[in-house]
Design an enzyme around this catalytic site. Sequence first.
Site, PDB file in Angstrom:
ATOM      1  N   GLU A  29     -10.934   3.876   3.425  1.00 46.96           N
ATOM      2  CA  GLU A  29     -10.133   4.725   2.533  1.00 46.96           C
ATOM      3  C   GLU A  29     -10.034   4.419   1.241  1.00 46.96           C
ATOM      4  OE1 GLU A  29      -6.182   5.835   5.504  1.00 46.96           O
ATOM      5  OE2 GLU A  29      -5.872   4.137   3.915  1.00 46.96           O
ATOM      6  N   GLU A  51     -10.196  12.365   7.402  1.00 47.28           N
ATOM      7  CA  GLU A  51      -9.898  13.763   6.741  1.00 47.28           C
ATOM      8  C   GLU A  51     -11.200  14.522   6.835  1.00 47.28           C
ATOM      9  OE1 GLU A  51      -7.410  13.864   3.270  1.00 47.28           O
ATOM     10  OE2 GLU A  51      -7.527  11.961   3.473  1.00 47.28           O
ATOM     11  N   TYR A  82       1.380   2.227  15.858  1.00 45.98           N
ATOM     12  CA  TYR A  82       2.108   2.340  14.693  1.00 45.98           C
ATOM     13  C   TYR A  82       3.671   2.765  14.576  1.00 45.98           C
ATOM     14  CZ  TYR A  82       2.219   7.516  13.844  1.00 45.98           C
ATOM     15  OH  TYR A  82       2.719   8.835  13.820  1.00 45.98           O
ATOM     16  N   GLU A  98      -9.097   4.022  -2.493  1.00 40.89           N
ATOM     17  CA  GLU A  98      -8.013   3.829  -3.139  1.00 40.89           C
ATOM     18  C   GLU A  98      -8.144   3.202  -4.394  1.00 40.89           C
ATOM     19  OE1 GLU A  98      -4.663   1.943  -0.862  1.00 40.89           O
ATOM     20  OE2 GLU A  98      -5.018   3.032   0.981  1.00 40.89           O
ATOM     21  N   GLN A 131      -4.422   2.257  15.244  1.00 38.41           N
ATOM     22  CA  GLN A 131      -3.335   2.485  14.237  1.00 38.41           C
ATOM     23  C   GLN A 131      -2.492   3.570  15.083  1.00 38.41           C
ATOM     24  OE1 GLN A 131      -4.635   4.339  10.551  1.00 38.41           O
ATOM     25  NE2 GLN A 131      -2.525   4.801   9.756  1.00 38.41           N
ATOM     26  N   HIS A 144      -3.725  14.037   0.792  1.00 43.75           N
ATOM     27  CA  HIS A 144      -3.810  12.990   2.000  1.00 43.75           C
ATOM     28  C   HIS A 144      -2.792  13.171   2.927  1.00 43.75           C
ATOM     29  CE1 HIS A 144      -5.203   9.396   4.527  1.00 43.75           C
ATOM     30  NE2 HIS A 144      -4.033   9.056   4.027  1.00 43.75           N
ATOM     31  N   THR A 180      -4.806   6.424   0.166  1.00 36.04           N
ATOM     32  CA  THR A 180      -5.917   6.987   0.120  1.00 36.04           C
ATOM     33  C   THR A 180      -5.950   8.088  -0.962  1.00 36.04           C
ATOM     34  OG1 THR A 180      -6.219   6.565   2.333  1.00 36.04           O
ATOM     35  CG2 THR A 180      -7.663   8.314   1.629  1.00 36.04           C
ATOM     36  N   LYS A 197      -4.753  -2.188  10.361  1.00 36.54           N
ATOM     37  CA  LYS A 197      -5.453  -2.412   8.657  1.00 36.54           C
ATOM     38  C   LYS A 197      -5.489  -3.750   8.441  1.00 36.54           C
ATOM     39  CE  LYS A 197      -3.648   1.883   7.259  1.00 36.54           C
ATOM     40  NZ  LYS A 197      -4.412   2.771   6.670  1.00 36.54           N
ATOM     41  N   ASP A 218      -9.289   0.575   1.988  1.00 35.18           N
ATOM     42  CA  ASP A 218      -8.091   0.019   2.697  1.00 35.18           C
ATOM     43  C   ASP A 218      -8.758   0.464   4.377  1.00 35.18           C
ATOM     44  OD1 ASP A 218      -5.896  -0.319   4.270  1.00 35.18           O
ATOM     45  OD2 ASP A 218      -5.008   1.620   3.856  1.00 35.18           O
ATOM     46  N   THR A 267      -9.323  -5.704   3.883  1.00 34.71           N
ATOM     47  CA  THR A 267      -9.109  -4.766   2.700  1.00 34.71           C
ATOM     48  C   THR A 267     -10.071  -5.465   1.428  1.00 34.71           C
ATOM     49  OG1 THR A 267      -6.643  -4.510   3.426  1.00 34.71           O
ATOM     50  CG2 THR A 267      -7.619  -3.795   1.226  1.00 34.71           C
ATOM     51  N   ASP A 305       0.730  -1.122  -0.017  1.00 34.47           N
ATOM     52  CA  ASP A 305       0.163  -0.059  -0.009  1.00 34.47           C
ATOM     53  C   ASP A 305       1.034   1.162  -0.088  1.00 34.47           C
ATOM     54  OD1 ASP A 305      -2.426   1.129  -0.198  1.00 34.47           O
ATOM     55  OD2 ASP A 305      -2.884   1.322   2.105  1.00 34.47           O
ATOM     56  N   ARG A 325      -8.548   3.654  13.435  1.00 36.97           N
ATOM     57  CA  ARG A 325      -7.539   4.751  13.742  1.00 36.97           C
ATOM     58  C   ARG A 325      -6.951   4.653  15.172  1.00 36.97           C
ATOM     59  NH1 ARG A 325      -6.389   6.010   8.733  1.00 36.97           N
ATOM     60  NH2 ARG A 325      -8.088   6.548   7.289  1.00 36.97           N
TER      61      ARG A 325
END
Lengths: 435, 435
Positions: free
Chosen positions: B206, B381, B251, B208, B247, B141, B367, B260, B240, B264, B134, B244
């Site tokens: 997301e 966003e 992360y 994509e 994450q 973004h 994204t 994630k 995706d 997917t 990815d 959050r």
Amino acid sequence: MDDTNHPGRQSWVTSANRPDTEFPVQNLPFGVFRGAGGPSIGVAIGNQILDLRACANLLEPLPAGILEACGATTLNPLMVLGRECWQALRTRLSDLLWADHPQAAAHQRALESHLVAMADATMFKPAEIGGYTDFYASIDHARNVGSFFRPEMPLLPNYRYVPIGYNGRASSVVLSGEPVRRPVGQVLSSPGSEPQFAPSRRLDYEIEVGFFVGTGNPLGEAVAIDRAGAHLFGVCLLNDWSARDLQAWEYQPLGPFLAKSFATTISPWVVTMGALAPFRVAARARPAEDPPPLPYLDSEPDQQEGAIDMTLEVHLRSLRMREAQMKAIRLSRTNLRTLYWTPAQLLTHHTSNGCNLEPGDLLGSGTVSGPASENRGCLLELTQNGREPVMLPAGETRSFLEDGDEIILRGYCERPGFARIGLGECSGTIQSGRA
Amino acid sequence: MDDTNHPGRQSWVTSANRPDTEFPVQNLPFGVFRGAGGPSIGVAIGNQILDLRACANLLEPLPAGILEACGATTLNPLMVLGRECWQALRTRLSDLLWADHPQAAAHQRALESHLVAMADATMFKPAEIGGYTDFYASIDHARNVGSFFRPEMPLLPNYRYVPIGYNGRASSVVLSGEPVRRPVGQVLSSPGSEPQFAPSRRLDYEIEVGFFVGTGNPLGEAVAIDRAGAHLFGVCLLNDWSARDLQAWEYQPLGPFLAKSFATTISPWVVTMGALAPFRVAARARPAEDPPPLPYLDSEPDQQEGAIDMTLEVHLRSLRMREAQMKAIRLSRTNLRTLYWTPAQLLTHHTSNGCNLEPGDLLGSGTVSGPASENRGCLLELTQNGREPVMLPAGETRSFLEDGDEIILRGYCERPGFARIGLGECSGTIQSGRA
């Protein structure tokens, strides 16, 4: 532990009885080698390989599904079958190779022609690896590396709660012995400068253990901590080659990518969890100030005997050393039992969000370092980020790897009163990069 | 562009000639559906699917290798063959389905019985996806997301040099229509608090595009930028899904993992690069203060026509909206041409360190957002990190996804004087999580 682990067992394959062998009859690791009719599953015994496909008729008391899996060209069909089948096969193989079995003479007559000298054999990757995940389970490694980049907070706040891991690149997992080309990529000659596209100048190894997933789990269904061990098939050595300069520039915010995906080397023999049973030990004790594992990662049996007491060593031989016919020198020695997380915790965490693991998936431990300076599992740590180069016996120094350097990983389990279980070796030699 | 893209072509499959169809004879995307004898490769035409295996005899002027690949159960064998074969097959299929072909009547007689109504078909994943990568190719973004976490430096210094990407989890890529279970994981109720193991409270989508790799490259051999386009087979929509809260906590320092890897979603139809030829446009212009791409990523033809002009839309329908028989509402609309990097740059960068790509590998764009507020490609966003919830028509609001929410992605290419090319849809509905 059962009879297959009994230290008194000897094999009629006499090389398996030598004290220095890695592959006594208590080990019986699986691999894939080039047999007469193409790739074939083999079992290492002393300095020989027993061709499982060729001797399927002698496995016959076992269920047909096991015999079929033994005739495959990768270990995946065997991995699918689950722990009871693995154990049944192990028991049968141990009996067949055992010198004091009542039918030992007949076994020897029947099997001897299906033994191949390991020295002559070409090995293949043991499994088709669909997913490769790399963890970061050594707190000593995380602390050492963190101290270079964040001296005020070497360990991030999540470390003691989360078994940190990331998705690796499965396609570039290669077998021991394959050359490793120095990667080309974006590197900065100094902090704040413009990146150049050039061969990595800070190429490193990382000593790790790879855990092969046997049985998988369906998407959406997590594996509970007390069931995680049953999903693990076995272990190999793993060298997570790392280009530190590419890594430093690319890794924010989504983690390592090209710094690792050029090659990951694994050893050819998969030592089963059955063979490792005598070497299971308590998980590393957490200091009183550390939080206990969250309940989904916490299990009394796993804390009592979920870790593995396995010595790991890194050896280096430079081109000049080879030319001077010098042996490789040991750079470090460490132990898998020092990990902050057990293999079961890694697997359970991986599936805790519902992620499905599949037979043949490979879980890397992350660089295995330890509390002492001789335990550092990569050059980044060993040379203090390149500031304290290592001296080599042919008058050279190393901050990072040079072209022609060969890195050899070794791993073994020893315990008084038990047979020594070896993992064999995992080697790779650096070739020059091209832009 | 060639005759297969000619806007004047109509099909004897009349549903393919309707102005609102996604699958005119200029599109001809490939997918895998449940045919009479199990999974079969199909081509979408109007509201029908042509079963390629069933009509292999009509493809016969083509080389045997192509016919064999058309009889497979995934697109991988077709992907391996390379661009000339893909183009030959596309030309033949276009001729077979073209209303004004000299043999159109004969083609129709022969093929009609091999058409299946799309509405009745069960679809499968189009390819076996060995590696899923990815990227993070939308600068809008990256800037939007960065501004929440680093207001003083929304874009990191590497962004304009490195096509940032990470390895995703291939095993949990699922097909449009499969439910998506809300993941459980370590979440913090407030910054600095102890993590709890609980269902994600900040679940997001997301939007994509996924690029399917056709031909791969050997380990150690990078793909030059001017050859990268020939390795790309086609595109699909990709959601995706992202937790959050998981994450944010997990992360650092190795990137997204469990946030994630729970799912997917991809759309079932792979629109080929051949069908997209009329919609190739210049790469997004770089502001004068931005550095030019490094030479290995810089190509005049790629800069001139390497981007894709494709509109992308996100639609949401809540459980309450479904119960009230309300249609989904559009949350955002964006365009793939706004990416900072072209598909060729992503593929070349991926291989630049020697990493081998394989047929069927999937490269996510990251994204796709855009410069305007209606272009934001995820709820993070769109709601400004949850601070400005979206209003829904049934009187609800959304900061993040609720159980029962269905997210539908759509994508299409339009250009005056050319047939509209659609990607179909990519949908998923959130199921409740279980601890």
